[in-house]
Design an enzyme around this catalytic site. Structure first.
Site, short mmCIF file in Angstrom:
data_model
loop_
_atom_site.label_atom_id
_atom_site.label_comp_id
_atom_site.label_asym_id
_atom_site.label_seq_id
_atom_site.Cartn_x
_atom_site.Cartn_y
_atom_site.Cartn_z
N ASN A 103 31.79 38.26 37.37
CA ASN A 103 31.87 39.58 37.98
C ASN A 103 30.69 40.44 37.56
OD1 ASN A 103 33.29 41.24 39.82
ND2 ASN A 103 35.21 40.50 38.98
N GLU A 107 42.96 31.78 43.72
CA GLU A 107 44.35 31.40 43.42
C GLU A 107 44.82 30.39 44.47
OE1 GLU A 107 46.69 34.96 43.30
OE2 GLU A 107 46.17 35.36 41.20
N ASP A 134 35.78 44.72 36.46
CA ASP A 134 35.39 44.14 37.74
C ASP A 134 33.88 44.36 37.92
OD1 ASP A 134 35.25 43.22 40.39
OD2 ASP A 134 37.21 44.03 40.91
N ARG A 165 34.74 30.09 45.25
CA ARG A 165 33.91 30.90 46.14
C ARG A 165 33.01 31.79 45.28
NH1 ARG A 165 35.21 36.21 45.69
NH2 ARG A 165 37.40 36.84 45.52
N ASN A 199 31.43 35.27 44.04
CA ASN A 199 31.94 36.61 43.81
C ASN A 199 30.74 37.56 43.67
OD1 ASN A 199 34.33 38.18 43.61
ND2 ASN A 199 34.08 38.33 41.41
N GLU A 216 33.98 45.62 47.89
CA GLU A 216 33.24 45.16 46.70
C GLU A 216 31.74 45.35 46.88
OE1 GLU A 216 33.19 44.14 43.74
OE2 GLU A 216 35.15 43.36 43.16
#
Length: 291
Positions: A146, A113, A196, A93, A95, A10
């Site tokens: 995102n 999740e 994303d 958390r 991102n 990422e």
């Protein structure tokens, strides 16, 4: 171009001063740096999932990991916490993140999740870390914060909430560092799957990575229309940035986490990093966190 596979690659950032691509592997809890000159990947392990990395003006990096902002000194591998947030949300958390034109670091949070397909909704937020280390909350009730970037005139902030399957545009006060007045810019088509990471090019168009859609798409913020699609050889495409010596190359990260054995067999390049050339458009250099 990078064969070393990432569980969840990422946040690619081209670092001109090192002629290198910096990125994170969120689920392996690593910040990585790849040199196209030597083809070597170096990495620093950290103690939590690291959602994003950005360049610091004075060298090293600012990162968002777990639910805290921190500095990473690459040479010593030291991680220095700046601020802890959301300590009341143990499943959250950080991102994706990026630095604005005035040197402020924006990063958003999301709920992890707790079981397959089970995630608390609207638990995320978007924060801004100012150069004096103060923090403000820009948005809340976000599902998965995102991709983010700013228009070339710095008057618009673009943001993706992945579970909304959409890119939104906000008016941006670059002097105060504040966002306002969200509006829908682009809703993804079914085959594009989920948005994303995202970056902007030198013509002011947005490039959006489509996780599970195996592509990056180019969207015109003026018209809200998709104007180009580039398909890639694996489905979990996570983010993109421009780089190379004249910013004419696009680097694209991917993930292999979330793919079953049969899909992994069909997608041997899952988790690798790709380079797209010949797009006919360049990117712009990344901003530095101003402290």
């Amino acid at each position: 171009v990078v064969k070393e596979k990432n569980r969840m690659g990422e946040c690619p950032v081209w670092e001109e001063r090192e002629s290198a691509l910096v990125y994170v592997d969120i689920n392996s809890q690593k910040v990585c740096r790849w040199s196209p000159l030597t083809n070597e990947v170096q990495s620093v392990s950290v103690d939590a999932r690291v959602g994003s990395v950005a360049l610091r003006q004075c060298g090293g990096y600012v990162i968002a990991l777990g639910t805290r902002f921190a500095f990473l000194d690459w040479d010593t591998q030291a991680v220095t916490t700046i601020l802890e947030l959301e300590q009341d949300k143990p499943d959250n958390r950080f991102n994706d993140g990026k630095v604005d034109p005035k040197g402020r670091f924006f990063a958003g949070t999301m709920a992890e999740e707790t079981a397959l397909g089970v995630r608390a909704r609207r638990q995320g937020a978007v924060y801004t870390l100012f150069p004096n280390h103060s923090v403000i909350k820009q948005l809340d009730q976000v599902d998965i914060s995102n991709g983010l970037d700013w228009s070339l005139d710095h008057r618009t902030f673009f943001h993706i909430d992945s579970l909304a399957y959409a890119v939104h545009a906000f008016s941006y006060d670059v002097h105060a560092g504040k966002i306002a007045c969200p509006k829908l810019l682009y809703h993804l088509e079914k085959e594009e799957q989920m948005p994303d990471g995202m970056c902007i090019d030198a013509e002011g168009k947005l490039w959006v990575a489509c996780i599970d859609g195996g592509r990056v798409i180019r969207v015109d913020p003026e018209t809200g229309k998709r104007i180009q699609t580039v398909r890639l050889p694996t489905s979990r495409i996570t983010s993109c940035c421009f780089g190379g010596k004249d910013y004419s190359e696009m680097y694209v990260t991917s993930a292999y986490d979330g793919l079953d054995k049969s899909t992994l067999a069909r997608e041997p390049h899952a988790g690798e990093i790709f380079k797209i050339t010949g797009l006919g458009v360049k990117g712009i250099p990344q901003n530095f966190y101003a402290a």
